[in-house]
Design a protein around this motif. Sequence first.
Motif, PDB file in Angstrom:
ATOM      1  N   THR A  48      -8.972   3.736  -7.211  1.00 47.68           N
ATOM      2  CA  THR A  48      -9.044   2.856  -6.048  1.00 47.68           C
ATOM      3  C   THR A  48      -8.559   1.475  -6.476  1.00 47.68           C
ATOM      4  OG1 THR A  48     -11.012   4.072  -5.308  1.00 47.68           O
ATOM      5  CG2 THR A  48     -10.517   2.003  -4.185  1.00 47.68           C
ATOM      6  N   TRP A  49      -7.736   0.838  -5.645  1.00 41.28           N
ATOM      7  CA  TRP A  49      -7.248  -0.489  -5.983  1.00 41.28           C
ATOM      8  C   TRP A  49      -7.033  -1.308  -4.714  1.00 41.28           C
ATOM      9  CZ3 TRP A  49      -4.563   4.006  -6.141  1.00 41.28           C
ATOM     10  CH2 TRP A  49      -3.404   4.094  -5.380  1.00 41.28           C
ATOM     11  N   GLU A  50      -7.058  -2.630  -4.887  1.00 38.57           N
ATOM     12  CA  GLU A  50      -6.871  -3.531  -3.764  1.00 38.57           C
ATOM     13  C   GLU A  50      -5.391  -3.682  -3.429  1.00 38.57           C
ATOM     14  OE1 GLU A  50     -10.776  -6.454  -4.118  1.00 38.57           O
ATOM     15  OE2 GLU A  50      -8.819  -7.167  -4.807  1.00 38.57           O
ATOM     16  N   ILE A  51      -5.112  -3.785  -2.137  1.00 39.49           N
ATOM     17  CA  ILE A  51      -3.747  -3.991  -1.646  1.00 39.49           C
ATOM     18  C   ILE A  51      -3.739  -5.250  -0.790  1.00 39.49           C
ATOM     19  CG2 ILE A  51      -1.859  -3.010  -0.300  1.00 39.49           C
ATOM     20  CD1 ILE A  51      -3.102  -0.247  -0.772  1.00 39.49           C
ATOM     21  N   ARG A  91       6.728  -2.522   9.405  1.00 37.47           N
ATOM     22  CA  ARG A  91       5.266  -2.397   9.437  1.00 37.47           C
ATOM     23  C   ARG A  91       4.693  -2.261   8.032  1.00 37.47           C
ATOM     24  NH1 ARG A  91       0.901  -0.969  12.595  1.00 37.47           N
ATOM     25  NH2 ARG A  91       2.116  -0.753  14.504  1.00 37.47           N
ATOM     26  N   ASP A  92       5.371  -1.517   7.161  1.00 37.21           N
ATOM     27  CA  ASP A  92       4.845  -1.295   5.812  1.00 37.21           C
ATOM     28  C   ASP A  92       4.680  -2.598   5.039  1.00 37.21           C
ATOM     29  OD1 ASP A  92       4.149   0.480   3.530  1.00 37.21           O
ATOM     30  OD2 ASP A  92       5.994  -0.354   2.682  1.00 37.21           O
ATOM     31  N   THR A 136      -0.839   1.046   6.149  1.00 36.28           N
ATOM     32  CA  THR A 136       0.137   2.097   5.885  1.00 36.28           C
ATOM     33  C   THR A 136       0.017   2.624   4.459  1.00 36.28           C
ATOM     34  OG1 THR A 136       1.843   0.536   5.186  1.00 36.28           O
ATOM     35  CG2 THR A 136       1.749   1.087   7.537  1.00 36.28           C
ATOM     36  N   ARG A 137      -0.671   1.874   3.590  1.00 35.11           N
ATOM     37  CA  ARG A 137      -0.814   2.260   2.181  1.00 35.11           C
ATOM     38  C   ARG A 137      -2.256   2.529   1.781  1.00 35.11           C
ATOM     39  NH1 ARG A 137       3.509  -1.337  -1.268  1.00 35.11           N
ATOM     40  NH2 ARG A 137       5.185  -1.369   0.276  1.00 35.11           N
ATOM     41  N   GLY A 138      -3.182   2.270   2.673  1.00 29.66           N
ATOM     42  CA  GLY A 138      -4.585   2.467   2.323  1.00 29.66           C
ATOM     43  C   GLY A 138      -5.459   2.317   3.545  1.00 29.66           C
ATOM     44  N   THR A 139      -6.707   1.973   3.302  1.00 28.96           N
ATOM     45  CA  THR A 139      -7.670   1.795   4.386  1.00 28.96           C
ATOM     46  C   THR A 139      -8.238   0.388   4.337  1.00 28.96           C
ATOM     47  OG1 THR A 139      -9.768   2.562   5.319  1.00 28.96           O
ATOM     48  CG2 THR A 139      -9.509   2.752   2.939  1.00 28.96           C
ATOM     49  N   LEU A 145      -6.648  -7.403   3.518  1.00 24.45           N
ATOM     50  CA  LEU A 145      -6.995  -6.671   2.309  1.00 24.45           C
ATOM     51  C   LEU A 145      -7.256  -5.214   2.656  1.00 24.45           C
ATOM     52  CD1 LEU A 145      -7.570  -6.956  -0.754  1.00 24.45           C
ATOM     53  CD2 LEU A 145      -9.968  -7.362  -0.175  1.00 24.45           C
ATOM     54  N   CYS A 146      -6.645  -4.307   1.893  1.00 19.35           N
ATOM     55  CA  CYS A 146      -6.884  -2.872   2.039  1.00 19.35           C
ATOM     56  C   CYS A 146      -7.165  -2.284   0.671  1.00 19.35           C
ATOM     57  CB  CYS A 146      -5.679  -2.171   2.684  1.00 19.35           C
ATOM     58  SG  CYS A 146      -5.380  -2.578   4.417  1.00 19.35           S
ATOM     59  N   TRP A 147      -7.554  -1.020   0.667  1.00 24.95           N
ATOM     60  CA  TRP A 147      -7.832  -0.312  -0.582  1.00 24.95           C
ATOM     61  C   TRP A 147      -7.054   0.995  -0.612  1.00 24.95           C
ATOM     62  CZ3 TRP A 147     -11.113  -3.486   1.872  1.00 24.95           C
ATOM     63  CH2 TRP A 147     -11.769  -4.448   1.116  1.00 24.95           C
ATOM     64  N   GLY A 148      -6.265   1.161  -1.650  1.00 30.22           N
ATOM     65  CA  GLY A 148      -5.527   2.399  -1.844  1.00 30.22           C
ATOM     66  C   GLY A 148      -6.324   3.356  -2.706  1.00 30.22           C
TER      67      GLY A 148
END
Length: 365
Positions: A141-144, A347-348, A354-357, A169-172
């Motif tokens: 898990t990592w921050e995006i 959008r990406d 688009t890369r995580g939650t 901030l999202c998490w992949g």
Amino acid sequence: MPEAINADTNFLVVDGFINSNGITTINLSRTYNISSAAAAPKEAKATVYLEEENGVRNVLRESSQGTYTSAPLRLNPTKRYRLFISATGGKDYASDFVIVKTTPPIDNVAWQAVPTGLNIYVNSHDNTSATQYYRWEYEETWEITPPYAPAVEYRNNRIQDITTPYPRLCWGTFKSVDIELTNTTRLNQDIVSNYLLRSFPTTANQFNTTYSLLVKQYAQTAEEYMYWDLLKKNTENIGTLFDPLPAQVTGNVHCLTDETELALGYIGAHSVEEKRIFIRRAELPRTWFVQTGYERCVPPDSVFFFKPPPQPPIAQILLGAFGGSAYFPIGPLFESSGLIGYTAQSRDCIDCRTRGTAGKPSFWP
């Protein structure tokens, strides 16, 4: 292409293990043509239960299509267990009765910065020398952090102030797909020392801010280890003259109603041990050029208006640029004459979902 590659097979695939101290989760699916672009067919509405030899049965309920879970259980380590499956086609399957293995705790999960990047190791031992065969899975898990925070949006055929900002901030997440296992049968002691679990280059974007790794450890019998070892050779070590030849991998699941019917999978019984670590960018060498993952998004694109009023009209330019669902405005562009256009990106490059939650994991600090 060999005939077997294009054969229309429909064998049962059983994926999972019997958790001796917790919830057992079993995934059922069917084999399908290797050239098919569709996902593996799920085996839904089956009857699945965990059976103790000469003892009780515990039913596994279908929690989602093809996935069956038990209640939290604590199994008797002196007993043997198997999995029973009654498929929708009227055929019954069962795994062999197996002993329960108790997994020793993970001593530690350590990481080391080396000239080529970062290596992560796992260490464990068993003072009773009863384990000897180890397998691991992990979840990263990592921050995006996206590079842009749009101030405007295209809605109702015009540009306006944004009403619902994109998350900052999202998490992949990523779950291991390689088979990681080792044994200590040739050692004097049952000790796993610095097994290399994961390697990263110095530019890996997972370490742009904060990274977490959850490691799961499983003790295995010699038979289960041999199954996974053969599966690893079949799927990961094929392609050169010196790699082993592919071999048939079936496991310990059998069809009880038709001996000629093939079933795939190995069901072992063991407990699970877990350990989580965090690695932060500040802990890594400052000389590393850790990427953000958004390098191709910088600098932003521009959608220009020209003075005097352009042909086609501004509304048509906006519709052409932002009328779809893949390209979005970020903010205005000004010159001395006033507004001349908008910065924009895909959008990406804007929406990290688009890369995580965007939901913060419960374990995150």
